[in-house]
Design an enzyme around this catalytic site. Structure first.
Site, PDB file in Angstrom:
ATOM      1  CG  ASP A  37      32.630  40.986  36.367  1.00  0.00           C
ATOM      2  OD1 ASP A  37      32.506  39.824  35.951  1.00  0.00           O
ATOM      3  OD2 ASP A  37      33.442  41.298  37.271  1.00  0.00           O
ATOM      4  CG  HIS A  38      30.206  38.495  38.981  1.00  0.00           C
ATOM      5  ND1 HIS A  38      30.009  37.161  39.200  1.00  0.00           N
ATOM      6  CD2 HIS A  38      31.535  38.669  38.885  1.00  0.00           C
ATOM      7  CE1 HIS A  38      31.181  36.561  39.248  1.00  0.00           C
ATOM      8  NE2 HIS A  38      32.140  37.453  39.045  1.00  0.00           N
TER       9      HIS A  38
ATOM     10  CG  ASP B 189      26.765  35.565  39.555  1.00  0.00           C
ATOM     11  OD1 ASP B 189      26.216  34.464  39.772  1.00  0.00           O
ATOM     12  OD2 ASP B 189      27.694  36.003  40.250  1.00  0.00           O
TER      13      ASP B 189
ATOM     14  N   GLY C  97      38.946  38.885  45.158  1.00  0.00           N
ATOM     15  CA  GLY C  97      39.619  39.644  46.219  1.00  0.00           C
ATOM     16  C   GLY C  97      41.031  39.134  46.455  1.00  0.00           C
TER      17      GLY C  97
ATOM     18  N   GLY D  92      38.639  35.713  39.641  1.00  0.00           N
ATOM     19  CA  GLY D  92      39.572  35.813  40.767  1.00  0.00           C
ATOM     20  C   GLY D  92      41.025  35.810  40.318  1.00  0.00           C
ATOM     21  N   GLY D  93      41.315  36.546  39.251  1.00  0.00           N
ATOM     22  CA  GLY D  93      42.674  36.522  38.687  1.00  0.00           C
ATOM     23  C   GLY D  93      43.736  37.221  39.525  1.00  0.00           C
TER      24      GLY D  93
ATOM     25  CG  ASN E 138      36.771  37.857  34.886  1.00  0.00           C
ATOM     26  OD1 ASN E 138      36.925  37.832  33.676  1.00  0.00           O
ATOM     27  ND2 ASN E 138      35.597  37.680  35.460  1.00  0.00           N
TER      28      ASN E 138
ATOM     29  CB  THR F 155      41.442  42.633  43.701  1.00  0.00           C
ATOM     30  OG1 THR F 155      40.152  42.055  43.953  1.00  0.00           O
ATOM     31  CG2 THR F 155      42.021  43.121  45.008  1.00  0.00           C
TER      32      THR F 155
HETATM   33  P1  13P Z   1      39.779  39.651  41.355  1.00  0.00           P
HETATM   34  O1  13P Z   1      39.141  40.818  42.022  1.00  0.00           O
HETATM   35  O2  13P Z   1      40.257  38.627  42.308  1.00  0.00           O
HETATM   36  O3  13P Z   1      40.819  40.077  40.390  1.00  0.00           O
HETATM   37  O4  13P Z   1      38.628  38.909  40.523  1.00  0.00           O
HETATM   38  C1  13P Z   1      38.025  39.575  39.472  1.00  0.00           C
HETATM   39  C2  13P Z   1      36.853  38.868  38.941  1.00  0.00           C
HETATM   40  O5  13P Z   1      36.806  37.667  38.869  1.00  0.00           O
HETATM   41  C3  13P Z   1      35.749  39.704  38.480  1.00  0.00           C
HETATM   42  O6  13P Z   1      34.634  38.974  38.081  1.00  0.00           O
END
Ligand code: 13P
Length: 284
Positions: free
Chosen positions: A82-83, A104, A181, A209-210, A230, A233
């Protein structure tokens, strides 16, 4: 099954209008929860690692857990970074067995983001590793990337088209109004922007940001071109709450395996629920 990259799983998802869940793991227990949840739902899945998690455990430990769990599983599984802003870490992951990586460079000026993303595509292609790249600035904290509300901005459609044309990512993450988050208030998703970018770039879109998005938001984003969602959190909360709640309810027991089992169950239940919301159950 051996690990695969994201190409086939995302193109099938885009064609059939569902999304593959990408879950950020933290350790072996959470990795196992992702794989067994995907098995139970008969869904393809993406095991996602933050750069910090990779640095914490080291690449070889993570690859060995994931390969062992995927090896005895019948669903398609990708291992995705990820990122990541650090090209050396991206290279290390590519060499160590990750089947997909995200560059990223979205905090950089457009031309620099483009050049760095192209560089990662060149590093990844010979190893059959897929690449996700980002444009715009997604609000919130993910790993060591912090974007304040006033600095967040949506991806520009024309730049997105140009970026995808020149970089050729396998998956594209344009900022469309979601946040990393916990959401403060109702998120304002730029559906028009998403629709235009997805249609004009013809690249599967990653929805960042799911955690905390409502079901109808997932459905709409998926119908407009999001093929990867994704979730991070939610797993962090389940990881800690599952552990702590069990111990608080049984605080004289001190049986670590019971605590880990409770944590595993809480993680797995939440992951299965999300897979169902994304429409990927039964799509393995
Ligand atoms: P959340 O932490 O909001 O689930 O987002 C996860 C995300 O987009 C990881 O790249």
């Amino acid at each position: 099954m051996p690990l695969e990259n994201m190409k086939a799983m995302l193109s099938k998802a885009a064609d059939e209008a569902y999304a593959v869940g990408a879950f950020n793991i933290l350790d072996y227990n959470s990795t196992k929860a992702v794989v067994l949840a995907a098995e139970q739902a008969n869904a393809p899945v993406i095991i996602q690692t933050s750069a910090k998690t990779v640095i914490f455990w080291g690449t070889s430990a993570i690859v060995s857990w994931v390969r062992q769990l995927a090896g005895s599983s019948s669903v398609p599984i990708a291992l995705h970074l990820d990122h990541c802003k650090d090209l050396e870490l991206i290279e290390e992951c590519i060499e160590s067995g990750w089947t997909s990586v995200m560059i990223d460079a979205s905090s950089k000026p457009f031309e620099e983001n483009l050049a760095l993303s192209q560089q990662v595509v060149q590093m990844a292609r010979p190893r059959d590793v897929t690449v996700e790249a980002e444009l715009g600035a997604i609000v919130g904290v993910e790993d060591d990337i912090h974007v304040k509300e006033q600095d967040a901005h949506l991806a520009d459609s024309q730049q997105a088209i140009e970026f995808c044309r020149q970089v050729g990512p396998d998956c594209f993450a344009p900022a469309i109004g979601t946040a990393h988050g916990v959401y403060k208030g109702v998120p304002k998703i730029a559906y028009d922007r998403l629709e235009e970018i997805a249609a004009k770039t013809d690249v599967p879109i990653a929805l960042h940001g799911g955690t905390g998005l409502a079901d109808d938001v997932f459905r709409k984003c998926i119908s407009l071109g999001c093929a990867k969602v994704n979730i991070s959190t939610q797993l962090k909360y389940a990881f800690i709450d599952g552990f702590v709640a069990y111990h608080n309810a049984n605080n004289t027991q001190y049986n670590p395996l019971k605590v880990l089992e409770a944590q595993f169950n809480q993680l797995k239940t939440g992951i299965i629920e999300k897979i169902k919301h994304f429409g990927s159950s039964g799509k393995a």
